[in-house]
Every structure is written in structure tokens, then in C-alpha cells.
Enzyme design. Sequence first.
Site, PDB file in Angstrom:
ATOM      1  N   MET A  99     -10.347  -2.621   5.531  1.00 11.42           N
ATOM      2  CA  MET A  99     -11.265  -2.919   4.939  1.00 11.42           C
ATOM      3  C   MET A  99     -11.892  -4.240   5.734  1.00 11.42           C
ATOM      4  SD  MET A  99     -11.385  -3.311   1.132  1.00 11.42           S
ATOM      5  CE  MET A  99     -10.002  -3.963   0.831  1.00 11.42           C
ATOM      6  N   ILE A 157      -3.624  -5.602   0.463  1.00  9.24           N
ATOM      7  CA  ILE A 157      -2.551  -6.092   1.955  1.00  9.24           C
ATOM      8  C   ILE A 157      -3.865  -7.098   2.358  1.00  9.24           C
ATOM      9  CG2 ILE A 157      -1.781  -6.329   3.649  1.00  9.24           C
ATOM     10  CD1 ILE A 157      -0.718  -3.214   3.668  1.00  9.24           C
ATOM     11  N   GLY A 187     -11.620  -9.753   3.954  1.00 11.14           N
ATOM     12  CA  GLY A 187     -10.795  -8.604   4.871  1.00 11.14           C
ATOM     13  C   GLY A 187      -9.275  -8.193   4.472  1.00 11.14           C
ATOM     14  N   SER A 188      -9.390  -6.560   4.529  1.00 13.08           N
ATOM     15  CA  SER A 188      -7.804  -6.660   3.932  1.00 13.08           C
ATOM     16  C   SER A 188      -7.853  -4.721   4.279  1.00 13.08           C
ATOM     17  CB  SER A 188      -7.301  -7.025   2.756  1.00 13.08           C
ATOM     18  OG  SER A 188      -9.152  -6.863   2.096  1.00 13.08           O
ATOM     19  N   ARG A 189      -6.667  -4.521   3.491  1.00 15.91           N
ATOM     20  CA  ARG A 189      -6.864  -2.982   3.181  1.00 15.91           C
ATOM     21  C   ARG A 189      -6.008  -2.938   2.560  1.00 15.91           C
ATOM     22  NH1 ARG A 189      -2.077  -1.215   8.634  1.00 15.91           N
ATOM     23  NH2 ARG A 189      -0.676  -0.303   7.070  1.00 15.91           N
TER      24      ARG A 189
END
Length: 230
Positions: A99, A157, A187-189
Site C-alpha cells: 500500500m 506490516i 504506507g505499508s503492506r
Amino acid sequence: MRMRDTFLKPMHPEGRKFVAVFSALTVLLFLISTVLGWIGTGATIWCYYFFRDPKRSTPLREGLITSPADGVVSLIQSAVPPSELGMPDKALTRISVFMSVFNCHVNRAPIAGEIVGLAYRPGKFFNASLDKASADNERNSLCIEMNDGRQIAVVQIAGLVARRIVCFVEKDQEIRTGERFGLIRFGSRLDVYLPDGVQPMVSVGQTMIAGETVLADLVAYEPARAAQTD
């Protein structure tokens, strides 16, 4: 759908305090400089859109695993789920959805079931698109057990910019496919570990919509899908 609904999306309550702070700073910037004020206005609008929480149309057919996040599939590979979940020490197919700061960051459950495992682990803040982020970065992991006893792990994450993982659910809670369970700032995953033998129906580079895009089908027998980028 009205034209207004295309641009004005509901905002998650988690974002209200941030938009308030951005708005207050924008007022101060206008007192200093009109140019700075308009920059602050743009930042406030971005903050509002970051915390947007649009409605999604989740497919209801049993067996469909949907994406837990908006973004792009950055990795599909074999990996062992986080050890803190207590799942078998066996490699499963892992689908990673990255993301960016421009994606909607509300996370949704990929499948219906009971949350039998929930564990937070502090860590580092590497770029979330890197493979090592799954092992080294701060994360929050869920294990969802379906009616047939099979389990799916979904892991939030933190990334290079993200500094806060938020989780709305608790262990032993029942959850629906597409139900909101958390978000990550900024902002990540998200990683999804498919049950053994289940093949992904997406490919690296494909754009995901949380709660809508089908990642895999528990009752399908077709091989993993290949795709062409054009």
C-alpha cells in the site's frame, strides 16, 4: 451513484484527529503566507483521502478469499507464517499487497471465520515492498480459522513511513469476509498466507481492492494464474 459520491468518501474515525491537526496548521500557514497556506490545504486534503473508508461490495460465495488491502501485489512466494501465531512450521503461498501513501489504508478480513490467533511484534521499518519486511518489520498477525478447520494468516506490516498499526478485533472473535479489522499509518503492506494447496488467482503487479478483489478460491482446481503486463 451521484457525482459527489465519486469524490467525497466517508472518513474513518481514526483520521479525524489528524485532519483536525492538519486543518489547524493550515490556518496558521495562511497567516504566514498564502502560498504556504495552499500547500497546507493540499496536505489536509491528502490526509482526509488517506483515511477514507469507502463502501465495498464483497462477494458472498463461500470459499472466496479476498484482498485485505488496496494496493499492488508486490510478491507471491512460499514462506512460513509468523511463528507467534503458533501455526504449523510449514511453508505456504504468501501473497503480499503493498500500500502506497495514496491507497485507502483500511484493512478487511480476507475470509470469514474465528480469529484463533492474534499477535503483535515490534520491529524495524524497512521499505514494506522488500521481502525482508515480512521478517524484520513491526507487524500484527491474525490467524483466521474457517468452518472446515483450515486456517489463513493475514499480517499487517509497518513500512518505511508507517509508524502505527491499528487493530480493531480481538482473539476468539468471529469475523466476516470483507469486515474491517484494522489500518496502518502511513504506507505499508499486508501479507496473506493461503491454506496448503490453494493457488493464487492474482499475479505480481496486479492492482487490488480491499474486500472485493478475489485472491484465491478454496474450491477451485485450476493452477496459479499467469498474467501479462502491457
